[in-house]
Motif scaffolding. Structure first.
Motif, PDB file in Angstrom:
ATOM      1  N   PRO A  28       0.807  -1.229   0.000  1.00  0.00           N
ATOM      2  CA  PRO A  28       0.000   0.000   0.000  1.00  0.00           C
ATOM      3  C   PRO A  28       0.836   1.273   0.000  1.00  0.00           C
ATOM      4  N   ARG A  78      -8.950   5.452  -1.676  1.00  0.00           N
ATOM      5  CA  ARG A  78      -8.684   5.349  -0.244  1.00  0.00           C
ATOM      6  C   ARG A  78      -9.739   4.496   0.455  1.00  0.00           C
ATOM      7  N   GLU A  79     -10.951   4.508  -0.097  1.00  0.00           N
ATOM      8  CA  GLU A  79     -12.037   3.749   0.538  1.00  0.00           C
ATOM      9  C   GLU A  79     -11.784   2.238   0.480  1.00  0.00           C
ATOM     10  N   ASP A  96      -8.629   1.001   0.840  1.00  0.00           N
ATOM     11  CA  ASP A  96      -7.363   0.762   1.538  1.00  0.00           C
ATOM     12  C   ASP A  96      -7.607   0.348   2.990  1.00  0.00           C
ATOM     13  N   HIS A  97      -8.324  -0.743   3.154  1.00  0.00           N
ATOM     14  CA  HIS A  97      -8.581  -1.281   4.493  1.00  0.00           C
ATOM     15  C   HIS A  97      -8.874  -2.771   4.347  1.00  0.00           C
ATOM     16  N   ASP A  98      -8.650  -3.493   5.411  1.00  0.00           N
ATOM     17  CA  ASP A  98      -8.865  -4.947   5.407  1.00  0.00           C
ATOM     18  C   ASP A  98      -8.174  -5.629   4.217  1.00  0.00           C
ATOM     19  N   LEU A  99      -7.014  -5.090   3.848  1.00  0.00           N
ATOM     20  CA  LEU A  99      -6.262  -5.702   2.758  1.00  0.00           C
ATOM     21  C   LEU A  99      -5.554  -6.962   3.228  1.00  0.00           C
ATOM     22  N   ASP A 159      -2.305  -8.939   3.900  1.00  0.00           N
ATOM     23  CA  ASP A 159      -0.939  -8.511   4.130  1.00  0.00           C
ATOM     24  C   ASP A 159      -0.161  -8.653   2.830  1.00  0.00           C
ATOM     25  N   TRP A 218      -7.323  -8.917  -3.806  1.00  0.00           N
ATOM     26  CA  TRP A 218      -7.069  -7.603  -3.201  1.00  0.00           C
ATOM     27  C   TRP A 218      -7.487  -6.561  -4.234  1.00  0.00           C
ATOM     28  N   LEU A 268      -5.943  -0.317  -5.930  1.00  0.00           N
ATOM     29  CA  LEU A 268      -6.015   0.906  -5.126  1.00  0.00           C
ATOM     30  C   LEU A 268      -5.861   2.169  -5.953  1.00  0.00           C
TER      31      LEU A 268
END
Length: 548
Positions: free
Chosen positions: A145, A166-167, A169-172, A174, A519, A522
């Protein structure tokens, strides 16, 4: 002056000084924050000093006839015009590639061959599995990220901004888990079951967690980069010439963050010796010699000529006729890789393995727009990260003396076919418990309905000689008849609405069988079709947004 006033003035001065220091500190942080991923990576996993790698194999040859050795050589971001066989070559013929050319002229040369995707990771995933990577959610190139965020905030002169989701960019996953799922069957696993000794040398970029590394995906031995790459040499080494690309945010990120380090199996990373192209080749020669007495599969995945551009000074000095510094460094990297591939071929002959070794050469995708070097993919339009021919059309050639007669074939080939071709040559079984998307290119001509490509909302299909690309940013369709227009100059979409509609339905039907991305993409960034990144933006230039 009253004491109260003095205190007020003193406080004001202190606040002003702190404000200046704060502003300066913030400016310094903004300037140097690009170095943080590399610093943190070095802190988390220090790079050990070089230590020798030992390749071992049986001293005596196995009794009886054995299946062929197989060497798959993969270049990174190699453009069609980088190989002198296909045209002028780099800098109008200044860099001949006789050793790569020889694989084609002494074997089977596919005049129309495609990468399975227009960027690194998904294309390599298809090579390893023989399946569209979108079947198992491998839609985008694996990238941390921090890399995506850096690109999103890099700015630049483009009238079309980079879009950062950006919305999402979470719970990605690893970053180490962004790779080919362990449930997929790789060609290394298929060959290992057939009794092959399997080896990977070079770039991987298909996952870094233990289960997704080469050693977790069927390779007995692995030496190289787990991630997208590394430095070829330390930038300050007197034997290297560097070409930095200040106009490219990717390049600006790579120089401070890519390590000069490799992995041997699952051990801690350490410094290699010399230029990465030489280091990988030298170890490939040792691996071939050590395993000469048993069937082996060697996946030799060079990171050349991908950025950062670093060439041996000796190769750079051999090309004084190239006046542009960046192009000269790039050409020197091609020169070195071709020479070292020649060393691999010579080793096979010296060990009397030549007649029993299938050698395949290709590239993961087309040449990259961000090098700033024009004509890497000439005569084709487009670049890496586009589905124009320049982005997905790649060299593909196979040499196996006594089994493959020298020829150039018009058969349309794809990275997806390499799995089935290798398996057939080795007498190994192709998986039957899942859809497989490739054909044995050494057998009857493939009878496929169409070829597909997808990255987010940008998609393409080739059916027969017709090729359709569709995107949502811009909202556009491009239709070309490749039989009469192989360089995609004449867009027929407005003249052939029914064909466009029918081919859109093909894409939609194909996508029904694809998986949700493991994934998200982004970022979306504009890539112009006909000029490299450093060319000025002009009205009317065609572009497409690439999602990753």
């Amino acid at each position: 002056m009253p004491a109260t006033d003095r205190r007020v003035k003193c406080a004001a001065v202190i606040l002003a000084v702190l404000a200046v220091l704060g502003a300066g500190g913030y400016a310094l942080f903004q300037h140097y924050k690009i170095y943080l991923p590399g610093i943190i990576g070095q802190w988390r996993e220090p790079i050990l000093d070089n230590h020798p790698v030992v390749w071992a194999g049986p001293k005596l040859a196995l009794a009886g006839q054995r299946p062929p050795n197989i060497i798959l050589i993969l270049a990174d971001d190699l453009g069609m015009n980088d190989i002198s066989l296909y045209g002028r070559g780099v800098a109008n013929g200044a860099v001949p590639t006789p050793n790569i050319n020889a694989i084609a002229t002494q074997g089977l040369n596919f005049s129309t061959a495609y990468a399975a995707n227009a960027t690194c990771s998904p294309s390599r995933a298809a090579l390893m599995t023989g399946r569209y990577p979108t079947r198992y959610g491998f839609e985008y190139t694996a990238a941390p990220p921090s890399f995506a965020a850096n690109l999103a905030h890099s700015g630049g002169p483009s009238p079309y901004p980079v879009i950062y989701h950006r919305e999402l960019d979470h719970d990605l996953l690893d970053y180490p888990d962004m790779g080919v799922p362990a449930s997929e069957i790789t060609i290394a696993e298929v060959l290992k079951a057939r009794g092959y000794h399997t080896m990977h040398i070079g770039k991987w970029h298909l996952g870094e967690s233990k289960a997704l590394r080469p050693t977790g995906q069927g390779f007995d031995e692995s030496l190289g980069f787990r991630a997208g790459g590394g430095m070829y040499m330390p930038p300050g080494d007197p034997n290297v010439v560097n070409a930095k690309l200040p106009f490219d945010p990717i390049d600006r990120f790579l120089w401070p963050n890519l390590p000069y380090a490799v992995y041997w199996g699952d051990d801690q990373r350490f410094k290699p010796v010399g230029h990465a192209t030489d280091y990988f080749t030298d170890n490939a020669l040792k691996a071939i010699e050590a395993n000469r007495n048993r069937p082996f599969f060697l996946y030799l995945a060079y990171n050349a000529p991908h950025t950062p551009l670093q060439a041996l000074r000796s190769d750079y000095d051999a090309l004084p006729q190239i006046k542009d510094h960046t192009q000269r460094v790039y050409g020197a990297m091609i020169r070195q890789m071709d020479r070292r591939i020649g060393d691999v071929m010579a080793k096979l002959k010296a060990l009397n393995l030549d007649d029993n070794t299938l050698v395949i050469f290709t590239s993961d995708n087309g040449g990259a727009w961000y090098t700033g070097i024009p004509d890497l993919n000439a005569p084709y339009r487009g670049w890496k990260a586009t589905f124009f021919e320049g982005g997905i059309r790649v060299p593909m050639m196979m040499r196996w003396p006594g089994h493959i007669a020298p020829a150039t074939t018009p058969v349309i080939a794809d990275h997806l076919d390499i799995f089935a071709t290798i398996a057939a040559a080795a007498g190994a079984r192709v998986p039957t418990d899942r859809p497989m998307d490739g054909f044995n290119l050494l057998g009857p001509a493939p009878k496929r309905d169409a070829l597909y490509w997808r990255s987010g909302d940008y998609r393409a299909v080739r059916q027969g000689d017709w090729k359709l690309q569709v995107s949502k940013r811009p909202d556009k369709a491009w239709l070309f008849d490749l039989a009469i227009d192989p360089t995609e100059k004449i867009d027929l979409a407005s003249r052939e609405p029914q064909r466009v509609a029918a081919m859109r339905r093909l894409i939609e039907h194909h996508n029904v069988g694809m998986a949700k991305p493991l994934w998200p993409g982004l970022i979306e960034g504009p890539v112009r079709i006909d000029v490299p990144l450093n060319a000025p933006w002009r009205p009317g230039q065609e572009y497409v947004y690439w999602t990753n």
